[in-house]
Design a protein around this motif. Structure first.
Motif, PDB file in Angstrom:
ATOM      1  N   TYR A  39      21.189   9.819  16.516  1.00 50.33           N
ATOM      2  CA  TYR A  39      20.146   9.262  17.405  1.00 50.33           C
ATOM      3  C   TYR A  39      19.065   8.587  16.569  1.00 50.33           C
ATOM      4  O   TYR A  39      18.663   7.446  16.849  1.00 50.33           O
ATOM      5  N   PHE A  40      18.570   9.270  15.545  1.00 49.42           N
ATOM      6  CA  PHE A  40      17.484   8.725  14.739  1.00 49.42           C
ATOM      7  C   PHE A  40      17.907   7.457  14.005  1.00 49.42           C
ATOM      8  O   PHE A  40      17.100   6.539  13.814  1.00 49.42           O
ATOM      9  N   ALA A  41      19.154   7.385  13.593  1.00 52.08           N
ATOM     10  CA  ALA A  41      19.628   6.190  12.886  1.00 52.08           C
ATOM     11  C   ALA A  41      19.500   4.957  13.769  1.00 52.08           C
ATOM     12  O   ALA A  41      19.018   3.896  13.326  1.00 52.08           O
ATOM     13  N   HIS A  42      19.914   5.035  15.028  1.00 51.41           N
ATOM     14  CA  HIS A  42      19.809   3.901  15.956  1.00 51.41           C
ATOM     15  C   HIS A  42      18.375   3.704  16.433  1.00 51.41           C
ATOM     16  O   HIS A  42      17.952   2.560  16.657  1.00 51.41           O
ATOM     17  N   TYR A  43      17.642   4.797  16.565  1.00 48.60           N
ATOM     18  CA  TYR A  43      16.226   4.744  16.974  1.00 48.60           C
ATOM     19  C   TYR A  43      15.422   3.924  15.969  1.00 48.60           C
ATOM     20  O   TYR A  43      14.627   3.048  16.346  1.00 48.60           O
ATOM     21  N   ASP A  44      15.596   4.192  14.691  1.00 43.21           N
ATOM     22  CA  ASP A  44      14.839   3.476  13.664  1.00 43.21           C
ATOM     23  C   ASP A  44      15.186   1.984  13.646  1.00 43.21           C
ATOM     24  O   ASP A  44      14.302   1.129  13.490  1.00 43.21           O
ATOM     25  N   LYS A  45      16.472   1.657  13.791  1.00 42.70           N
ATOM     26  CA  LYS A  45      16.872   0.244  13.816  1.00 42.70           C
ATOM     27  C   LYS A  45      16.305  -0.464  15.041  1.00 42.70           C
ATOM     28  O   LYS A  45      15.866  -1.621  14.955  1.00 42.70           O
ATOM     29  N   ALA A  46      16.280   0.223  16.187  1.00 40.20           N
ATOM     30  CA  ALA A  46      15.749  -0.380  17.413  1.00 40.20           C
ATOM     31  C   ALA A  46      14.266  -0.665  17.279  1.00 40.20           C
ATOM     32  O   ALA A  46      13.782  -1.748  17.658  1.00 40.20           O
ATOM     33  N   TYR A  47      13.535   0.275  16.711  1.00 40.89           N
ATOM     34  CA  TYR A  47      12.094   0.088  16.551  1.00 40.89           C
ATOM     35  C   TYR A  47      11.767  -0.951  15.494  1.00 40.89           C
ATOM     36  O   TYR A  47      10.670  -1.533  15.489  1.00 40.89           O
ATOM     37  N   GLY A  48      12.699  -1.216  14.594  1.00 40.17           N
ATOM     38  CA  GLY A  48      12.453  -2.223  13.570  1.00 40.17           C
ATOM     39  C   GLY A  48      12.260  -3.615  14.140  1.00 40.17           C
ATOM     40  O   GLY A  48      11.668  -4.487  13.496  1.00 40.17           O
ATOM     41  N   SER A  49      12.730  -3.842  15.363  1.00 40.37           N
ATOM     42  CA  SER A  49      12.601  -5.155  15.993  1.00 40.37           C
ATOM     43  C   SER A  49      11.338  -5.272  16.846  1.00 40.37           C
ATOM     44  O   SER A  49      11.048  -6.349  17.385  1.00 40.37           O
ATOM     45  N   VAL A  50      10.612  -4.163  16.990  1.00 37.06           N
ATOM     46  CA  VAL A  50       9.402  -4.185  17.813  1.00 37.06           C
ATOM     47  C   VAL A  50       8.233  -4.730  16.994  1.00 37.06           C
ATOM     48  O   VAL A  50       7.950  -4.247  15.895  1.00 37.06           O
ATOM     49  N   ASP A  51       7.570  -5.739  17.510  1.00 38.59           N
ATOM     50  CA  ASP A  51       6.405  -6.351  16.857  1.00 38.59           C
ATOM     51  C   ASP A  51       6.748  -6.851  15.449  1.00 38.59           C
ATOM     52  O   ASP A  51       5.944  -6.748  14.517  1.00 38.59           O
ATOM     53  N   GLY A  52       7.944  -7.366  15.291  1.00 32.13           N
ATOM     54  CA  GLY A  52       8.367  -7.899  14.006  1.00 32.13           C
ATOM     55  C   GLY A  52       7.959  -9.356  13.821  1.00 32.13           C
ATOM     56  O   GLY A  52       7.176  -9.908  14.611  1.00 32.13           O
ATOM     57  N   PRO A  53       8.481 -10.031  12.793  1.00 33.10           N
ATOM     58  CA  PRO A  53       8.110 -11.429  12.492  1.00 33.10           C
ATOM     59  C   PRO A  53       8.371 -12.384  13.658  1.00 33.10           C
ATOM     60  O   PRO A  53       7.579 -13.311  13.889  1.00 33.10           O
ATOM     61  N   ALA A  54       9.472 -12.175  14.395  1.00 31.83           N
ATOM     62  CA  ALA A  54       9.763 -13.080  15.513  1.00 31.83           C
ATOM     63  C   ALA A  54       8.690 -12.962  16.599  1.00 31.83           C
ATOM     64  O   ALA A  54       8.332 -13.960  17.247  1.00 31.83           O
ATOM     65  N   THR A  55       8.169 -11.763  16.800  1.00 32.97           N
ATOM     66  CA  THR A  55       7.106 -11.571  17.791  1.00 32.97           C
ATOM     67  C   THR A  55       5.844 -12.306  17.364  1.00 32.97           C
ATOM     68  O   THR A  55       5.183 -12.971  18.183  1.00 32.97           O
ATOM     69  N   VAL A  56       5.478 -12.205  16.087  1.00 38.85           N
ATOM     70  CA  VAL A  56       4.275 -12.875  15.581  1.00 38.85           C
ATOM     71  C   VAL A  56       4.405 -14.390  15.742  1.00 38.85           C
ATOM     72  O   VAL A  56       3.470 -15.073  16.187  1.00 38.85           O
ATOM     73  N   THR A  57       5.570 -14.918  15.403  1.00 38.51           N
ATOM     74  CA  THR A  57       5.775 -16.372  15.518  1.00 38.51           C
ATOM     75  C   THR A  57       5.678 -16.840  16.970  1.00 38.51           C
ATOM     76  O   THR A  57       5.068 -17.886  17.263  1.00 38.51           O
ATOM     77  N   ALA A  58       6.283 -16.095  17.887  1.00 37.13           N
ATOM     78  CA  ALA A  58       6.230 -16.469  19.296  1.00 37.13           C
ATOM     79  C   ALA A  58       4.797 -16.423  19.816  1.00 37.13           C
ATOM     80  O   ALA A  58       4.363 -17.304  20.574  1.00 37.13           O
ATOM     81  N   ARG A  59       4.057 -15.434  19.411  1.00 38.33           N
ATOM     82  CA  ARG A  59       2.655 -15.317  19.851  1.00 38.33           C
ATOM     83  C   ARG A  59       1.820 -16.492  19.343  1.00 38.33           C
ATOM     84  O   ARG A  59       0.986 -17.048  20.068  1.00 38.33           O
ATOM     85  N   LYS A  60       2.026 -16.852  18.094  1.00 36.44           N
ATOM     86  CA  LYS A  60       1.282 -17.997  17.555  1.00 36.44           C
ATOM     87  C   LYS A  60       1.602 -19.263  18.342  1.00 36.44           C
ATOM     88  O   LYS A  60       0.707 -20.061  18.642  1.00 36.44           O
ATOM     89  N   ALA A  61       2.862 -19.448  18.680  1.00 37.67           N
ATOM     90  CA  ALA A  61       3.264 -20.652  19.410  1.00 37.67           C
ATOM     91  C   ALA A  61       2.637 -20.706  20.800  1.00 37.67           C
ATOM     92  O   ALA A  61       2.400 -21.791  21.344  1.00 37.67           O
ATOM     93  N   LEU A  62       2.341 -19.541  21.365  1.00 35.96           N
ATOM     94  CA  LEU A  62       1.778 -19.478  22.721  1.00 35.96           C
ATOM     95  C   LEU A  62       0.255 -19.341  22.725  1.00 35.96           C
ATOM     96  O   LEU A  62      -0.363 -19.246  23.786  1.00 35.96           O
ATOM     97  N   GLY A  63      -0.355 -19.361  21.534  1.00 33.50           N
ATOM     98  CA  GLY A  63      -1.811 -19.288  21.465  1.00 33.50           C
ATOM     99  C   GLY A  63      -2.367 -17.902  21.741  1.00 33.50           C
ATOM    100  O   GLY A  63      -3.508 -17.771  22.208  1.00 33.50           O
ATOM    101  N   LEU A  64      -1.595 -16.870  21.436  1.00 32.51           N
ATOM    102  CA  LEU A  64      -2.034 -15.487  21.643  1.00 32.51           C
ATOM    103  C   LEU A  64      -2.389 -14.842  20.316  1.00 32.51           C
ATOM    104  O   LEU A  64      -2.086 -15.380  19.241  1.00 32.51           O
ATOM    105  N   ALA A  65      -3.034 -13.673  20.377  1.00 33.82           N
ATOM    106  CA  ALA A  65      -3.370 -12.932  19.159  1.00 33.82           C
ATOM    107  C   ALA A  65      -2.092 -12.664  18.367  1.00 33.82           C
ATOM    108  O   ALA A  65      -1.066 -12.275  18.939  1.00 33.82           O
ATOM    109  N   ALA A  66      -2.148 -12.884  17.045  1.00 28.98           N
ATOM    110  CA  ALA A  66      -0.935 -12.797  16.225  1.00 28.98           C
ATOM    111  C   ALA A  66      -1.020 -11.711  15.153  1.00 28.98           C
ATOM    112  O   ALA A  66      -0.155 -11.654  14.279  1.00 28.98           O
ATOM    113  N   THR A  67      -2.025 -10.845  15.228  1.00 31.27           N
ATOM    114  CA  THR A  67      -2.136  -9.741  14.277  1.00 31.27           C
ATOM    115  C   THR A  67      -1.783  -8.450  14.990  1.00 31.27           C
ATOM    116  O   THR A  67      -2.489  -8.040  15.927  1.00 31.27           O
ATOM    117  N   PRO A  68      -0.698  -7.785  14.567  1.00 31.89           N
ATOM    118  CA  PRO A  68      -0.300  -6.550  15.257  1.00 31.89           C
ATOM    119  C   PRO A  68      -1.410  -5.499  15.157  1.00 31.89           C
ATOM    120  O   PRO A  68      -2.080  -5.391  14.121  1.00 31.89           O
TER     121      PRO A  68
END
Length: 385
Positions: free
Chosen positions: A341-370
């Motif tokens: 469970y923890f092995a998949h849990y850690d990988k799933a959370y690795g995608s939360v608020d990652g680089p792709a999220t920051v880039t999308a936020r910048k493109a939409l004019g939103l706050a980009a600092t987690p």
């Protein structure tokens, strides 16, 4: 037992002297020894006022407990008739006024006039605007946001201020549920509503906390049922500057769509079971399945929206990361032991608020600092009206 007069006692002397010569002894108004004493109270003795009559009049004039005033008035009339006390007029007046008061109370309660009285009470509270704060209002509280708050001053949100109202929750009627219950309800309601007002959680300052103004037992009697949810600074003496509002009234459609999906995922992640997977693996598996389902809904929402040209690729990259995370949550929901469970849990959370999220936020004019870890877990504080 009576004691007979001494033997040979003489007839008592008439203190008033002999009767007039022209009026024979025994005539009306005279006893065998002189003038007869009048029946009733001796002349000059003061007449007492019935206490219940006075009480009935007071209750009738004040219109306080009118039913009690009516009952006391009727009892007073009965006592006066038997005892000869004075106060009959007081008792009558008290009974009549109390009867009128009782009728008025029935009319008020049956026509909903009580709520109108409460509204008038609020409108007439000059200099005290706690009871009339609305969503979007900013204010200063002379006594601060901790403890009892009796007065606030509305101020423009553009400047410095103590608090900003982000929601007003109306409680149902009935008996006052108690301070503890009202406080629990305020925490539950306000916490759930904060992201609807400040949708961009990354833009929330780290030292901002959730506070609320609660109805007191006294204000509840007048019809106050409002829990006022607000943001305030956690540092004593510090104020907010500018509005924290970020909702459809201040954001464009693209920003609202993106933040709606992000906040829905955050809400699902906050439901993580308290017990560890080693203690309750079944609960964690069920929760992982729920996160998987929410991710599926949000991915569809992002794919179904028409994005501006400069935001299409960033959002598409984010969707790919979300798809990878969704698969990891699916595997976590099927794990047979805590380590898997923890092995998949850690990988799933690795995608939360990652680089792709920051880039999308910048493109939409939103706050980009987690936000820093733990900033989203706010303690709530209260104040009472």
């Amino acid at each position: 037992m009576s004691i007979p007069p001494p033997s040979g006692s003489q007839q008592p002397q008439d203190p008033f002297g002999p009767p007039p010569a022209n009026r024979p002894q025994g005539a009306p108004g005279y006893g065998p020894y002189g003038p007869a004493a009048p029946l009733g109270r001796p002349y000059g003795t003061p007449v007492s006022v019935n206490a219940l009559a006075v009480a009935a009049l007071v209750l009738g004039v004040l219109c306080f407990l009118p039913a009690a005033g009516l009952v006391l008035g009727l009892i007073a009339l009965w006592q006066i008739r038997r005892s000869g006390q004075s106060g009959r007029g007081l008792a009558l007046a008290g009974a009549v006024l109390s009867a009128v008061g009782t009728v008025l109370w029935v009319v008020v309660l049956s026509t909903g006039a009580a709520s109108e009285v409460w509204e008038a009470f609020k409108d007439g509270a000059r200099g005290n605007e706690v009871l009339s704060l609305e969503k979007g209002d900013c204010f200063d509280a002379p006594g601060g946001l901790e403890g009892d708050t009796y007065d606030v001053d509305r101020v423009p949100c553009e400047g410095r201020h103590d608090g900003e109202v982000f929601a007003v929750v109306t409680l149902p009627g009935g008996a006052f549920p108690g301070n503890g219950k009202v406080t629990d309800l305020a925490g539950e309601k306000c916490y759930a509503l904060q992201d609807q007002y400040a949708m961009d959680t990354w833009a929330m300052p780290a030292d901002v906390d959730v506070y609320y103004l609660l109805p007191s037992r006294e204000s509840w009697r007048f019809g106050d049922r409002a829990i006022t949810c607000l943001f305030g600074d956690t540092q004593a003496g510090l104020k907010l500057t500018g509005s924290l509002r970020a909702d459809p009234t201040t954001l464009d459609t693209d920003q609202v769509v993106y933040l709606s999906t992000a906040n829905a995922l955050d809400a699902a992640l906050r439901e993580e079971p308290v017990k560890t997977p080693e203690t309750d693996l079944a609960a964690h598996r069920a929760w992982a399945g729920q996160v998987h389902d929410v991710l599926g809904e949000q991915i569809e929402a992002l794919r179904g929206h028409s994005w501006p040209a400069d935001a299409r690729k960033p959002v598409a990259d984010l969707v790919e990361d979300m798809e990878d995370a969704r698969e990891e949550w699916r595997r976590a929901s099927a794990a047979h032991d805590a380590d898997t469970y923890f092995a998949h849990y850690d990988k799933a959370y690795g995608s939360v608020d990652g680089p792709a999220t920051v880039t999308a936020r910048k493109a939409l004019g939103l706050a980009a600092t987690p936000p820093a870890s733990g900033e989203g877990e706010r303690d709530t504080s209260e104040a009472q009206v």
